[in-house]
Design an enzyme around this catalytic site. Structure first.
Site, PDB file in Angstrom:
ATOM      1  N   SER A  64     -11.768  -0.299  -0.597  1.00 30.65           N
ATOM      2  CA  SER A  64     -11.399   0.848  -1.537  1.00 30.65           C
ATOM      3  C   SER A  64     -12.168   1.078  -2.508  1.00 30.65           C
ATOM      4  CB  SER A  64      -9.992   0.273  -1.671  1.00 30.65           C
ATOM      5  OG  SER A  64      -9.119   1.352  -2.437  1.00 30.65           O
ATOM      6  N   ALA A 391       1.362   5.952 -10.111  1.00 32.47           N
ATOM      7  CA  ALA A 391       0.452   6.628 -11.052  1.00 32.47           C
ATOM      8  C   ALA A 391      -0.998   6.650 -10.851  1.00 32.47           C
ATOM      9  CB  ALA A 391       0.619   5.962 -12.545  1.00 32.47           C
ATOM     10  N   SER A 518      -1.581  -9.563 -11.379  1.00 33.10           N
ATOM     11  CA  SER A 518      -2.414  -8.903 -10.348  1.00 33.10           C
ATOM     12  C   SER A 518      -2.323  -9.097  -8.861  1.00 33.10           C
ATOM     13  CB  SER A 518      -3.898  -8.356 -10.747  1.00 33.10           C
ATOM     14  OG  SER A 518      -4.627  -7.999  -9.648  1.00 33.10           O
ATOM     15  N   GLY A 519      -2.457  -8.214  -7.941  1.00 30.85           N
ATOM     16  CA  GLY A 519      -2.498  -8.526  -6.625  1.00 30.85           C
ATOM     17  C   GLY A 519      -3.928  -8.378  -6.144  1.00 30.85           C
TER      18      GLY A 519
HETATM   19  C1  16G Z   1      -3.600  -2.105  -4.009  1.00 35.51           C
HETATM   20  C2  16G Z   1      -2.583  -1.269  -3.563  1.00 35.51           C
HETATM   21  C3  16G Z   1      -2.366  -0.297  -4.587  1.00 35.51           C
HETATM   22  C4  16G Z   1      -1.842  -0.921  -5.978  1.00 35.51           C
HETATM   23  C5  16G Z   1      -2.845  -1.809  -6.352  1.00 35.51           C
HETATM   24  C6  16G Z   1      -2.517  -2.573  -7.679  1.00 35.51           C
HETATM   25  C7  16G Z   1      -2.434  -0.647  -1.350  1.00 35.51           C
HETATM   26  C8  16G Z   1      -3.105   0.247  -0.086  1.00 35.51           C
HETATM   27  N1  16G Z   1      -3.361  -0.621  -2.262  1.00 35.51           N
HETATM   28  O1  16G Z   1      -5.016  -1.466  -4.401  1.00 35.51           O
HETATM   29  O2  16G Z   1      -1.251   0.354  -4.138  1.00 35.51           O
HETATM   30  O3  16G Z   1      -1.574  -0.018  -6.779  1.00 35.51           O
HETATM   31  O4  16G Z   1      -3.431  -2.742  -5.567  1.00 35.51           O
HETATM   32  O5  16G Z   1      -3.564  -3.724  -7.863  1.00 35.51           O
HETATM   33  O6  16G Z   1      -1.186  -1.291  -1.226  1.00 35.51           O
HETATM   34  P1  16G Z   1      -3.132  -4.817  -8.861  1.00 35.51           P
HETATM   35  O7  16G Z   1      -2.122  -5.819  -8.271  1.00 35.51           O
HETATM   36  O8  16G Z   1      -4.358  -5.541  -9.041  1.00 35.51           O
HETATM   37  O9  16G Z   1      -2.748  -4.298 -10.123  1.00 35.51           O
HETATM   38 MG    MG Z   2      -8.201   3.021  -1.702  1.00 33.69          MG
END
Ligand code: 16G
Ligand code: MG
Length: 562
Positions: A64, A391, A518-519
């Site tokens: 991505s 957002a 964060s995920g």
């Molecule tokens: C991933 C997620 C997105 C989310 C982001 C948060 C999918 C396809 N993509 O890119 O929706 O906003 O993670 O990232 O689910 P973070 O957990 O690092 O804040």
């Molecule tokens: Mg993407």
């Protein structure tokens, strides 16, 4: 299952010693050089999932918006949705199994998930434009074939296009034709018909620009609708919008930038850069009041923006996209006079002004879920019409089968005005990707709505004013010490953190703050908003300090940076 053959092939995709990876919010993601074994094993897993569901399963090779050197992989379930949570666990187990345990883990998964190993399997594969993606997708194919699965390699695709293919194949073509041409035909037909249903006047012009050369249209109000400038993040979006050009021979003028001929993928450009830095991408020429948008690297996110006459940058993010689209849908629903319920789904990152606007001005119910598309998508399925946007520009609109049937029937039978509104809704259903958020499809809906309503980008922006906000990251030894509840708006652990945040929030006006692990990165994210930028900045900083102190911060303590 030919376990000997699997072991033989697996050695060719050896797992680096000690490497542990998690199937996170968006699959596996890390440096490309660490992913060969994961790809092979996800090929194996996709075959098991396909046998279990008796359906086609998708595998997308992409990271991505991450830097070009990274890569990643995610599996797509039968109706084009994200992989079921129990299989995310299987994916993590399989990816982390040591070589000698691989056979056992595969058998374990098959047993736990009651996979009928005699069943046929079919897997479709897509990849983004990263230099590493082609080799990595070959490793996926290796995994699929060694387990006896059939496959179709689509090669270069946007992530939402792969979701579309999976959905089409598992509904026997009812959703559309499972080819890239089928995707372009479905979307362009819906777009052209939708814009024709308004009083849009189409006028063919040829435009020798960086990108494509479509027809421009004049709105109901007789003004020429100026072209849209698209920052393609040097990614797959450029290629696919280019291909789509000949299907959209009328209705929209696009100028493409960051098409991948010079710059690096996602480097100083793309939706994630624009949203997180709140500034325009490099490589795009912008004049005041020009309508611009950015895709991310795999074209499943979109944000709009423009410069005003005083040179101020205005970002129109996923929240405002949701506001524009839901107000248009609500108008159409009023016209058809049917009692179809509409709900808007957001995350904690939604700007407070957007939630207030949707609830108080538009009078639509708003729901908050955890971050990550699968959570929003799931919630949006509860409504006749579920609008969901993060957002950061990730989202789409889902229509229930019952709502779709009702709308189709009205489009055939009702009297004139009602029929016109129902036909518009019918085309909107076709235009929105029902499987996943899709930058191309969202862009076409937005462009259609702006043209039909005769709205400029400034008028759209003026729906409401965003509350100033700030996002920060804090490094801690183990981000899992932070656990949350209430759709990530409240921290449960570590003890004392939420009380501290509550006290800090009280010191600022119109303020709100939350923290979450964060995920996708090894950090804790901090979000704060308040009535002024200074206030939002200082609240975010104060909360970062609290996280650092109470959740085991490492390295230098957070410094005020604004
Ligand atoms: C991933 C997620 C997105 C989310 C982001 C948060 C999918 C396809 N993509 O890119 O929706 O906003 O993670 O990232 O689910 P973070 O957990 O690092 O804040
Ligand atoms: Mg993407």
């Amino acid at each position: 299952m030919d376990l000997e053959a699997i072991t033989k092939h697996s050695v060719l995709h050896a797992k680096p010693n000690g490497l542990i990876l998690q199937y996170g919010t968006a699959g596996f993601r890390t440096k490309a050089e660490h992913l060969d074994h994961v790809m092979f094993r996800m090929g194996l897993l996709a075959v098991l999932r396909s046998k279990q569901t008796k359906s086609t399963i998708g595998v997308m090779v992409t990271a991505s918006h991450n830097p070009e050197e990274d890569n990643g992989v995610k599996l797509v379930d039968p109706l084009g949705e994200m992989l079921a949570p129990s299989w995310e666990e299987h994916a993590t187990c399989l990816a982390n199994a040591e070589e000698q345990d691989l056979q056992r883990v595969l058998l374990d998964i098959s047993k736990k998930a009651a996979v009928d190993l005699q069943q046929d399997a079919f897997v479709v594969i897509g990849r983004d434009t990263r230099p590493s993606s082609e080799t990595l997708s070959r490793s996926v194919i290796d995994g699929v074939t060694v387990l006896g699965g059939q496959f179709h390699d689509y090669g270069l695709l946007t992530t939402p296009q792969l979701h579309y293919m999976v959905y089409c194949r598992n509904t026997n073509g009812q959703y559309g034709k499972a080819t890239v041409e089928g995707y372009y035909q479905k979307l362009s037909k819906a777009f052209v018909e939708l814009t024709k249903q308004g009083c849009t006047v189409l006028a063919l012009v040829s435009l020798p620009c960086v990108g494509i050369f479509l027809a421009s249209h004049a709105s109901c109000h007789g003004d020429e609708h100026p072209p849209l400038k698209v920052d393609c993040a040097n990614g797959i979006g450029a290629l696919k919008l280019g291909e789509m050009g000949r299907f959209l021979s009328q209705g929209l003028t696009l100028q493409l930038f960051n098409v991948g001929t010079k710059g690096k993928l996602n480097h100083l450009c793309g939706a994630d850069f624009v949203k997180s830095h709140q500034k325009p991408p490099q490589g795009m020429e912008m004049k005041s009041n020009e309508r611009c948008c950015s895709f991310d690297g795999d074209a499943d996110r979109i944000v709009y923006y423009y410069y005003d006459e005083d040179g101020h940058f205005h970002l129109i993010d996923g929240d405002k996209i949701a506001a524009l689209i839901s107000s248009f849908l609500k108008e159409l629903l009023l016209e058809i006079g049917e009692n179809l319920n509409i709900g808007v789904v957001q995350t904690a990152y939604a700007n407070g002004s957007s939630t207030r606007y949707l609830e108080e001005v538009m009078k639509v119910p708003v729901y908050c879920t955890k971050t990550g598309v699968k959570h929003l998508h799931h919630k949006a399925q509860e409504f006749d019409i579920g609008v969901y946007f993060e957002a950061n520009g990730h989202g789409t609109v889902l229509f229930s089968k019952a709502a779709e049937m009702k709308i189709k029937q009205l489009a055939k039978e009702s009297e004139d005005e009602k029929r016109k509104a129902a036909k518009m809704l019918e085309n909107i259903i076709d235009l929105f990707n029902q499987a996943a958020g899709d930058a191309i499809s969202d862009m076409l809906v937005i462009e259609a709505v702006l043209a039909l309503k005769g709205l400029t980008v400034q008028q759209w922006d003026a729906l409401y004013t965003d509350l100033p906000n700030r996002q920060l990251k804090v490094k801690v030894a183990d981000r899992q010490v932070i656990s949350t509840t209430d759709a990530e708006r409240q921290a449960v652990t570590p003890p004392g953190l939420q009380e501290t945040i509550n006290n800090l929030v009280k010191k600022h006006k119109l303020s709100r703050a939350f923290v979450r692990p964060s995920g996708t990165e090894d950090v804790v994210r901090v979000y704060a908003e308040a009535d002024s930028q200074e206030s939002a900045d200082s609240l975010a900083h104060e909360v970062s300090l609290a996280v650092f102190q109470l959740a085991g911060g490492v390295g230098e303590s957070p410094q005020p940076r604004f």
